[in-house]
Design an enzyme around this catalytic site. Structure first.
Site, PDB file in Angstrom:
ATOM      1  CG  HIS A   1      -1.898   1.110   1.268  1.00 25.02           C
ATOM      2  ND1 HIS A   1      -2.096   1.924   2.363  1.00 25.02           N
ATOM      3  CD2 HIS A   1      -2.754   1.547   0.318  1.00 25.02           C
ATOM      4  CE1 HIS A   1      -3.053   2.796   2.088  1.00 25.02           C
ATOM      5  NE2 HIS A   1      -3.466   2.599   0.857  1.00 25.02           N
ATOM      6  CG  HIS A   2       3.304   2.876  -2.218  1.00 20.83           C
ATOM      7  ND1 HIS A   2       3.912   2.538  -3.413  1.00 20.83           N
ATOM      8  CD2 HIS A   2       4.098   2.376  -1.236  1.00 20.83           C
ATOM      9  CE1 HIS A   2       5.031   1.858  -3.156  1.00 20.83           C
ATOM     10  NE2 HIS A   2       5.158   1.744  -1.847  1.00 20.83           N
TER      11      HIS A   2
ATOM     12  CG  HIS B   1      -8.312   2.824  -3.933  1.00 14.58           C
ATOM     13  ND1 HIS B   1      -9.417   2.563  -3.177  1.00 14.58           N
ATOM     14  CD2 HIS B   1      -7.968   1.656  -4.535  1.00 14.58           C
ATOM     15  CE1 HIS B   1      -9.738   1.278  -3.304  1.00 14.58           C
ATOM     16  NE2 HIS B   1      -8.858   0.708  -4.116  1.00 14.58           N
TER      17      HIS B   1
ATOM     18  CD  GLU C   1     -11.788   4.521  -4.293  1.00 15.07           C
ATOM     19  OE1 GLU C   1     -12.367   4.238  -3.246  1.00 15.07           O
ATOM     20  OE2 GLU C   1     -10.976   5.472  -4.385  1.00 15.07           O
TER      21      GLU C   1
ATOM     22  CD  GLU D   1     -13.235   4.634   0.142  1.00 15.27           C
ATOM     23  OE1 GLU D   1     -12.217   4.260   0.728  1.00 15.27           O
ATOM     24  OE2 GLU D   1     -13.240   5.540  -0.705  1.00 15.27           O
TER      25      GLU D   1
END
Ligand code: NOJ
Ligand code: CA
Length: 693
Positions: free
Chosen positions: A383-384, A463, A482, A488
């Site tokens: 994840h970044h 995203h 996304e 979410e």
């Protein structure tokens, strides 16, 4: 096949018309789709470049302008005439390394029209049209020439889409702070002021259109702006200095696309966007693996855990190992870990430069976690989160990717949480500039990340991205993204996604390409749980997935992505092993996909055949209205019995009051049978079909 239409011959194709606006010979050229139903006309009437589109003899796009304006040179706008034209056609079938179908047929007719200035210096601009049975694509091509040598700055693209004010449009606004993350509206096209693409329209005569773009490279993203009610002009996103596109001759624009079908399902079965992208540029991409994943993610969104260290840290070594165990036990490919690297404490939204992509919080041991995952046959998903600090990220990109590569990471989810127009770029003089998520700077940035990641055999899933335009064909490690309201919003979005959301997405956002929606929430009222700690209050209890449990399962088949998350907490799956079985079984890579039925915003049914096997899967879902849907099983093999494992809403199911009642049953079916299921309000059904022998 390419034929140049020399002038005398060309005149045969041309309807030479009497001079209007002082022009002696206004010309109109035509090109039709292979099945002849779609006809594009291109003209220089009145010295302006225009195109129009007819479907079955009805005008679906009225004459609409083409053109470009430059900062330091006269634009291609007036005084133009058609000086050359060339026709071509193609009928080829190509193979996707992964996708919603393995084989894609590209059958189209092409017309390349050159417009030149009637007066010296007679600069020229070409428009290339490709007409398929499922729609139209066209792009600008401008050569290096006198008056346009080297660098050019485009300050406006004049492309119009005159669709009329009467069609019903499904759309989200453009230029708003939340980027593409809006609840879809449906209004008459005449009421749309500005909209992102894909924007989808249904005319009174039942013809469906969707306007979007393909192969967005080296350009700014296009949205639509109202000129007059029902007449839109291309609005290009821009650089911080106001210029829309910085390029140099020769250049070509992305394709402007109009998908056309007589039924809504025709849009879903269209490959137009992919067909207008360039072939795979990465060579052997067998290292890009479709699959399912779980992760340290939903826990933060429902405030069980925190990204940083100030609450209850989610991404600890211990917690990650718990997820790895769960993934290994249940056959998941990957485990996403968000919040292991420092930068999350304090106001991360406003401090993007504090993100460090290689230093872990003290309670997270990347070496240990990676070794543990490897031992269990599970891969970590990196994840970044950049918070929109793109220069900060680019400065660390090589090291950050190397670190993940060294730890066996095969896919990274990136994130650009920042208001639209607030991407931080530091220019070469060290000055901070604010850029747009869909501006050319970010279009370029995403490709830099994707190509750098490809060098290390890593896939990317952004995203808060720039919208998808089919570039997965050229860069197959760009697996998902996304770019719409995902799950979410059901944790904290006020309002959460409405029941019709998943019945609109396939006809709008999903026409662009795969979405990392993150389905599979089993505890449908997460905010009703007591808070785990006083300083970590839950969100409003009304924030919840507005679906039944069966509809959460249907999402795996309806919302295509080669990487699909099982988004809920492991303990929530452990409580419903019966329903969880479908998530364990469902495929993520397909030999074939067929939209069986659907109406925008009402309902949809997909059937997909797993790649490398004989199983078929069906997903169907409805909006807030309970209704019965049918799945005719015409796609099954002749003479074969199949065992259907069915997960559907129970008799009293209802998303609001009774979301969990589900019937799980098996039946034996064959080709030609029809499965009919009564779906609850915001309900769904999911089916696995396996040959019975
Ligand atoms: C927004 C993303 O959509 C979400 O998936 C992620 O968890 C947060 N940003 C934090 O990066
Ligand atoms: Ca988001």
């Amino acid at each position: 096949m390419r034929r140049n239409i020399g002038w005398p011959l060309q005149l045969c194709l041309v309807l030479a018309m009497a001079g209007i606006a002082g022009q002696a010979d206004a010309k109109t050229l035509r090109v039709a789709s292979p099945d002849g139903r779609i006809v594009v006309s291109v003209s220089d009437d009145g010295g302006q470049a225009r195109y129009a589109v007819a479907f079955d003899g009805r005008e679906v796009v009225a004459p609409s302008k083409l053109g470009l304006l430059f900062k330091d040179a006269a634009g291609f706008e007036r005084g133009l005439e058609i000086v050359d034209a060339a026709e071509a056609s193609a009928d080829v079938t190509w193979e996707q390394p992964w996708g919603e179908r393995r084989l894609v047929r590209d059958r189209h007719n092409e017309l390349l029209v050159t417009f030149a200035e009637a007066a010296a210096p007679s600069r020229a601009m070409a428009a290339r049209f490709r007409v398929f049975d499922d729609g139209v694509g066209f792009r600008y091509e401008v050569g290096r020439q006198k008056g346009l040598k080297g660098a050019v700055e485009i300050v406006d693209e004049l492309t119009e889409f005159v669709v009329g004010d009467r069609p019903t449009a499904w759309w989200i606004p453009s230029g708003e702070f939340n980027r593409y993350e809006y609840v879809y509206q449906s209004t008459p096209a005449g009421d749309v002021q500005d909209a992102h693409t894909p924007i989808t329209l249904r005319r009174d005569d039942g013809v469906h259109l969707s306007i979007h773009e393909a192969a967005l490279v080296d350009w700014s993203g296009m949205s639509l702006q109202r000129l007059r009610p029902g007449a839109f002009t291309a609005e290009l996103s821009r650089w911080s200095d106001g210029v829309r596109v910085k390029t140099e001759t020769p250049f070509k624009s992305p394709w402007r696309t109009i998908q056309i079908a007589d039924a809504a399902t025709g849009l879903l079965n269209s490959d137009l966007i992919l067909n207008l992208n360039e072939p795979n540029a990465l060579g052997d991409v067998s290292w890009v693996e479709p699959g399912k994943y779980v992760g340290i993610w939903w826990a933060m969104h429902i405030r069980e855990r925190t990204w940083g260290n100030e609450g209850i840290h989610g991404a600890t070594t211990e917690e990650t190992k718990r997820y790895i165990d769960f993934a290994a036990e249940n056959g998941f490919m990957g485990v996403l870990v968000e919040g292991w690297n420092i930068g999350w404490d304090g106001d991360w939204f406003n401090n993007p430069d504090l993100f460090n992509f290689t230093i872990a919080y003290p309670d997270f041991d990347l070496d240990a976690v990676a070794a543990y995952a490897k031992d269990k046959g599970v891969t970590l998903i990196g994840h970044h989160e950049t918070s929109g600090g793109v220069t900060n990220y680019e400065n660390q990109l090589a090291d950050a990717l190397d670190l993940y590569a060294a730890h066996g990471v095969k896919a990274i989810k990136t994130g650009y949480v920042a208001d639209a127009g607030r991407i931080e770029r530091t220019d070469d003089k060290g000055v901070l500039r604010y850029e747009w998520h869909d501006g050319q700077f970010m279009v370029d940035h995403h490709l830099r990340v994707v190509t750098e990641a490809a060098k290390r055999q890593i896939a990317i899933n952004p995203h808060e991205p720039v919208k998808d335009t089919g570039l997965r064909r050229t860069y197959p490690n760009w697996v998902s993204r996304e770019g719409a309201r995902g799950q979410e919003f059901n944790a904290w979005g006020s309002p959460p996604n409405p029941p019709e959301h998943a019945a609109i997405l396939p006809f709008t956002r999903m026409l662009a390409g795969p979405m990392d929606f993150t389905p599979g929430i089993f505890d449908l009222e997460p905010n009703k749980r007591p808070p785990v700690r006083e300083d970590m209050p839950r969100s409003d209890p009304g924030n919840r997935p507005q679906t039944t449990l069966a509809k959460q399962l249907a999402l795996y088949v309806v919302l295509y992505s080669p990487i699909q998350m099982a988004a809920d907490l492991p303990e929530n799956y452990e409580r419903r092993p019966d329903a969880f079985q479908f998530i364990k079984d469902v495929a993520t890579d397909w030999e074939e996909s067929i939209a069986l039925n659907g109406e925008i915003g009402d309902y949809v049914t997909f059937a997909r055949k797993a790649r490398g096997g004989d199983d078929w899967f069906i997903g169907m879902l409805t909006d807030e209205r309970a209704r019965a849907l049918q799945a005719p099983l015409d796609f099954l093999d002749e003479g074969r019995a199949y065992r259907a494992e069915i997960y559907r809403d129970g008799r009293l199911a209802d998303w609001r009051a009774n979301p969990y009642v589900m019937i799980i049953e098996t039946r034996t079916v064959k080709k030609g049978d029809v499965l009919t299921f009564p779906l609850a309000a915001s309900g769904g059904a999911a089916v696995r079909l396996t040959p019975a022998e």
